[in-house]
Design a protein around this motif. Sequence first.
Motif, PDB file in Angstrom:
ATOM      1  N   CYS A  46      29.643  56.691  39.496  1.00 19.47           N
ATOM      2  CA  CYS A  46      28.804  55.991  40.281  1.00 19.47           C
ATOM      3  C   CYS A  46      29.296  54.646  40.740  1.00 19.47           C
ATOM      4  CB  CYS A  46      27.596  55.769  39.249  1.00 19.47           C
ATOM      5  SG  CYS A  46      25.856  55.133  40.133  1.00 19.47           S
ATOM      6  N   THR A 200      22.573  58.398  42.310  1.00 13.70           N
ATOM      7  CA  THR A 200      23.615  57.613  43.052  1.00 13.70           C
ATOM      8  C   THR A 200      23.487  57.463  44.291  1.00 13.70           C
ATOM      9  OG1 THR A 200      26.030  57.516  42.834  1.00 13.70           O
ATOM     10  CG2 THR A 200      25.087  59.572  43.356  1.00 13.70           C
ATOM     11  N   SER A 277      15.692  54.556  41.352  1.00 15.71           N
ATOM     12  CA  SER A 277      15.929  54.686  42.835  1.00 15.71           C
ATOM     13  C   SER A 277      15.379  54.056  43.841  1.00 15.71           C
ATOM     14  CB  SER A 277      15.708  56.484  43.186  1.00 15.71           C
ATOM     15  OG  SER A 277      14.243  56.432  43.059  1.00 15.71           O
ATOM     16  N   SER A 311      20.076  53.944  45.373  1.00 16.60           N
ATOM     17  CA  SER A 311      20.276  55.216  44.601  1.00 16.60           C
ATOM     18  C   SER A 311      18.969  55.983  44.951  1.00 16.60           C
ATOM     19  CB  SER A 311      20.223  55.036  43.353  1.00 16.60           C
ATOM     20  OG  SER A 311      19.885  56.277  42.699  1.00 16.60           O
TER      21      SER A 311
END
Length: 622
Positions: A46, A200, A277, A311
């Motif tokens: 990541c 990611t 995210s 993300s």
Amino acid sequence: MFEKEYDVIVVGAGHAGAEAAAAAANLGSKTLLVTMNLQTIGQMSCNPAMGGIAKGQIVREIDALGGYSGIVSDKSAIQFKMLNKSKGPAMWSPRTQNDRMRFAEEWRMALENTPNVDFYQEMVSGLLVENGRAVGVKTSLGLDIKSRAVVLTNGTFLNGLIHIGDKQFGGGRAGEKAATGITEQLVELGFESGRMKTGTPPRVDGRSLDYSVMIPQPGDDIPEKFSYSDTKALTHQRDCYMTHTSLLVHDLLREGFDRSPMFNGRIKSLGPRYCPSIEDKINRFADKDSHQLFVEPEGWNTVEVYVNGFSTSLPEDVQYKALKSVKGFENVKFFRPGYAIEYDYFPPTQLKHTLETKLINNLYFAGQINGTTGYEEAASQGLMAGINAHLKINEKEAFILNRDEAYIGVLVDDLITKGTEEPYRMFTSRAEYRTLLRQDNADLRLTPRSYEMGLARIDRLKKMEEKERKSNAFVEFFRETSFRPDDINPILESVDSSKVRQPDKMFKVFSRPRVTMDHMLQLEEVSAFVAENNLDREILEQAEIQVKYSGYIAKEKNNADKLQRLENIKIPKGFDYSKLKSLSYEAREKLKAIQPVTISQASRISGVSPSDISVLLVYMGR
């Protein structure tokens, strides 16, 4: 092809696997590190960074115990920051920005230069188990490799499934296939499994960005380092940058929500609560007009950039359209889109404090297989599993860290006592003794224990002992030496602190909130002591913390000592909780499932009340 029988086989060569292999090998075990790709040992899957809030403390602890993460981080660092310096020292947390390629290369070199480590590239498809004990692994080519203990550190590879919008495909991370077979066998053996998610951001071409409209995020003026060894601090650094999303960016992202696997039901597992995210952020925090994005270079010489804070698993066209509307990203070129990944994990309540499984002897789990997230959390578990696998097969006493000894102790205890249903991340708030568990004293806390075990070398111990001796002597100097009012009052006036009328010990005036070491060094006696004893910045910082926080430190030590008494009250193995009718039903169920080793551990189990602990204490004759 292989040794007749290895002492320890480590499956997976991420942060957990690399530390596990290094620890077992350095303690003397003949170790085989098996990975699906030897080119990705120590890969930063990541973000290209190590440390951060509480995580930096863990890296320092790994280093103090003889692990490699701190050394590798220092050698591959492109920027260093001490976070939270505006707060008390219990909150200070070191963090490095790293060169992704050099980080993996340094890990590979470190392991190749570690005697007792062998390497093999292939997928492990199952375990060899005899009479309830792990005795090796089976590979996808059908090879049986024997060992006395096995450490599983499979990361996100167990039945990994990658999501980008309405597309999904098997994989352990971008460009690498998933691992199959292990989950199914473990479930058949009686283990409980679950699914978790992580994600990611996109990686982009730094040449396509306009840094002039972003806010520079430089490193510290005087950078420190992670390792207590002789690694070098940075002499020059690379800047990171900060920009922000906007309402327009949020609107463009929302256009893809109907194709988002997070919102259309394709992803049912939970992701990291504290690293959501971008679509989750704009959905949960709809009142916010913007969110921070950190633009992080992937290394010294590469143009690849990591977009921290973005993300996502939205469709690639939605990602691209939205990111182009971010300030400085108007001409952005993608290296690869962001994605989410679902993978199997095993609830860690199925483990002992040593990270050995309760169901199968000599089988250890470390890293994301236990439901954690983060390189540092994984690395610390790998270190502990590698150490304990070696100790177990050599019939030596297990190595367990208490909650007042290390963040690693807090992490392991939280996992096996409370379990986790979402990716577990370490925070300073999880440690009730965080004033004791500072980043500056990890070596003082843990090097002696590591040396006793045979992991830390004698030069590490001597360096730690010298630091302890010098800092204690400096603190004693402040306790014993008096100041003159005429000397100290100008300093007190400069910081708006009340003047003194008569001489007193320096310790007392140094304890005042706005009086710093720099102020005390203006006194002739103090500067002379420093010069005479050749005290460096690390000693000065250690002494200042001990003076200013002596009351808090003493109080926490006292509380820890009180709780340690409960730690000394052992619960007999296989204790039958059903016969204690005074226990609540929930307590009986939880205690039976987790099988705590001590009363102290039992007291930390969710659902076990103080009255339940009283019942146990009465039964134990306490």
